[in-house]
Design an enzyme around this catalytic site. Structure first.
Site, PDB file in Angstrom:
ATOM      1  CG  ASP A  13     -47.833 -16.260  53.376  1.00 29.93           C
ATOM      2  OD1 ASP A  13     -46.675 -15.809  53.269  1.00 29.93           O
ATOM      3  OD2 ASP A  13     -48.285 -16.732  54.434  1.00 29.93           O
ATOM      4  N   GLY A  16     -41.041 -17.489  50.632  1.00 28.74           N
ATOM      5  CA  GLY A  16     -39.841 -17.872  51.382  1.00 28.74           C
ATOM      6  C   GLY A  16     -39.749 -19.379  51.545  1.00 28.74           C
ATOM      7  NE  ARG A  26     -37.603 -14.771  53.485  1.00 23.85           N
ATOM      8  CZ  ARG A  26     -38.743 -15.307  53.889  1.00 23.85           C
ATOM      9  NH1 ARG A  26     -38.754 -16.507  54.421  1.00 23.85           N
ATOM     10  NH2 ARG A  26     -39.877 -14.653  53.780  1.00 23.85           N
ATOM     11  CB  THR A  59     -47.700  -1.701  58.181  1.00 20.77           C
ATOM     12  OG1 THR A  59     -48.670  -2.603  58.728  1.00 20.77           O
ATOM     13  CG2 THR A  59     -48.417  -0.649  57.386  1.00 20.77           C
ATOM     14  CG  ASN A  61     -44.402  -7.948  54.922  1.00 21.59           C
ATOM     15  OD1 ASN A  61     -45.224  -7.927  54.005  1.00 21.59           O
ATOM     16  ND2 ASN A  61     -44.338  -8.981  55.745  1.00 21.59           N
ATOM     17  NE  ARG A 187     -50.143 -15.796  60.055  1.00 19.96           N
ATOM     18  CZ  ARG A 187     -49.437 -16.922  60.219  1.00 19.96           C
ATOM     19  NH1 ARG A 187     -49.942 -17.918  60.929  1.00 19.96           N
ATOM     20  NH2 ARG A 187     -48.231 -17.058  59.696  1.00 19.96           N
TER      21      ARG A 187
HETATM   22  C1  IPE Z   1     -48.878 -11.289  54.676  1.00 16.87           C
HETATM   23  O1  IPE Z   1     -47.940 -12.305  54.701  1.00 16.87           O
HETATM   24  C2  IPE Z   1     -48.371 -10.120  53.893  1.00 16.87           C
HETATM   25  C3  IPE Z   1     -48.209 -10.339  52.440  1.00 16.87           C
HETATM   26  C4  IPE Z   1     -48.538 -11.394  51.761  1.00 16.87           C
HETATM   27  C5  IPE Z   1     -47.656  -9.211  51.738  1.00 16.87           C
HETATM   28  P1  IPE Z   1     -46.902 -12.472  55.906  1.00 16.87           P
HETATM   29  O2  IPE Z   1     -46.048 -13.628  55.555  1.00 16.87           O
HETATM   30  O3  IPE Z   1     -46.217 -11.188  56.185  1.00 16.87           O
HETATM   31  O4  IPE Z   1     -47.877 -12.806  57.130  1.00 16.87           O
HETATM   32  P2  IPE Z   1     -47.585 -13.562  58.507  1.00 16.87           P
HETATM   33  O5  IPE Z   1     -46.414 -12.853  59.149  1.00 16.87           O
HETATM   34  O6  IPE Z   1     -47.246 -14.980  58.197  1.00 16.87           O
HETATM   35  O7  IPE Z   1     -48.850 -13.453  59.296  1.00 16.87           O
HETATM   36  C1  IPE Z   2     -45.119 -13.620  50.793  1.00 15.95           C
HETATM   37  O1  IPE Z   2     -44.215 -14.652  50.992  1.00 15.95           O
HETATM   38  C2  IPE Z   2     -44.451 -12.390  50.221  1.00 15.95           C
HETATM   39  C3  IPE Z   2     -44.371 -11.241  51.148  1.00 15.95           C
HETATM   40  C4  IPE Z   2     -44.840 -11.204  52.360  1.00 15.95           C
HETATM   41  C5  IPE Z   2     -43.739 -10.051  50.654  1.00 15.95           C
HETATM   42  P1  IPE Z   2     -43.355 -14.752  52.303  1.00 15.95           P
HETATM   43  O2  IPE Z   2     -42.074 -14.024  52.084  1.00 15.95           O
HETATM   44  O3  IPE Z   2     -44.127 -14.319  53.488  1.00 15.95           O
HETATM   45  O4  IPE Z   2     -43.075 -16.313  52.379  1.00 15.95           O
HETATM   46  P2  IPE Z   2     -43.052 -17.222  53.670  1.00 15.95           P
HETATM   47  O5  IPE Z   2     -44.339 -17.002  54.394  1.00 15.95           O
HETATM   48  O6  IPE Z   2     -41.868 -16.793  54.468  1.00 15.95           O
HETATM   49  O7  IPE Z   2     -42.919 -18.611  53.130  1.00 15.95           O
HETATM   50 MG    MG Z   3     -45.335 -15.291  54.780  1.00 15.02          MG
END
Ligand code: IPE
Ligand code: IPE
Ligand code: MG
Length: 239
Positions: A13, A16, A26, A59, A61, A187
């Site tokens: 995570d 972005g 991103r 799912t 995403n 989480r």
């Molecule tokens: C969890 O990250 C899913 C992946 C790393 C693929 P998210 O960024 O989607 O989770 P939330 O929305 O912050 O809980």
């Molecule tokens: C994790 O990074 C990658 C995926 C969930 C695919 P994020 O894209 O969730 O990055 P943040 O949480 O927005 O920084």
């Molecule tokens: Mg994230």
């Protein structure tokens, strides 16, 4: 290091936020994140981790902007193509968990190709959680078991832990020993709900694109110092 996790799972995570910090799109974060995957897979192999499971797309995403989803899918296909030789040469077996049916054909095809080509490899099992949701996995297992009960293949009294496990997407994976999440969020985000029942959780503020081989080693070292009690007392573990 005396205690090594057999199964490490990672919620990658922070792509972005990493990009935003530098005033970039991103997608640049996702690109850098994909490069990090290569290094971490290499380091996990070197540390003789038997199972590495990576959360690549949930799912939930699908609710992201269409452009970002398309770019993520393209990146995935590109990485699979680019890394295929390395995966194969390192004796890694690629697997996936999640619902592949609703993924774009090009992703499905590339993924199934690598899975098929590496199925007899005997080294680390690298599992990509793609279009994966822990609740969905349990719902699908319940549906499958209910059908078997309905058709008298299983009797309701016989349903136990192993019946559930056998019907999960993750049926071939052992329980998670160490779950790592980068980016400071603490989480689970619907990842591997069943298999993390007794996992050791490791949260780090490092954003995924900044996660280095040494960060994985640090997580492994942290894990090696923990006492896993599984409900027992500390004294019972010594004897
Ligand atoms: C969890 O990250 C899913 C992946 C790393 C693929 P998210 O960024 O989607 O989770 P939330 O929305 O912050 O809980
Ligand atoms: C994790 O990074 C990658 C995926 C969930 C695919 P994020 O894209 O969730 O990055 P943040 O949480 O927005 O920084
Ligand atoms: Mg994230």
């Amino acid at each position: 290091m005396n205690k090594k996790p057999k199964h490490v799972a990672i919620i990658m995570d922070g792509n972005g936020r990493w990009a935003k910090k530098q005033g970039k799109n991103r997608f640049i974060g996702h690109q850098k994140g994909a490069k990090v995957v290569k290094d971490i897979v290499e380091e996990a192999t070197k540390n003789e981790i038997n199972f590495l499971t990576l959360f690549a797309f949930s799912t939930d995403n699908w609710s992201r902007p269409k452009d970002e989803i398309n770019l993520l899918m393209k990146l995935l296909v590109g990485s699979l193509k680019k890394e295929f030789n390395r995966i194969f040469d390192n004796n890694i077996r690629l697997c996936s968990v999640g619902n592949l049916n609703t993924l774009p054909d090009i992703v499905k095809e590339e993924l199934l190709f690598v899975i098929e080509k590496t199925k007899t490899n005997t080294g680390m099992v690298l599992t990509l959680a793609l279009n994966y949701g822990g609740k969905e996995e349990i719902i699908d297992a319940i549906k499958a078991i209910s059908n078997k009960v309905k058709n008298s293949i299983i009797s309701p009294e016989k349903v136990d832990e192993s019946t559930i496990i056998e019907h999960l997407y993750t049926r071939n994976l052992p329980p998670v020993d160490l779950l790592i999440r980068t980016s400071g969020e603490e989480r689970i985000s619907n990842f591997l709900l069943w298999h993390i029942a007794y996992a050791e959780l490791y949260f780090t503020k490092t954003l995924w694109p900044d996660f280095k081989k040494k960060d994985l080693r640090e997580a492994l070292l942290n894990y090696s110092k923990r006492e896993r009690r599984f409900g027992k007392t500390s004294e019972q573990l010594i004897t």
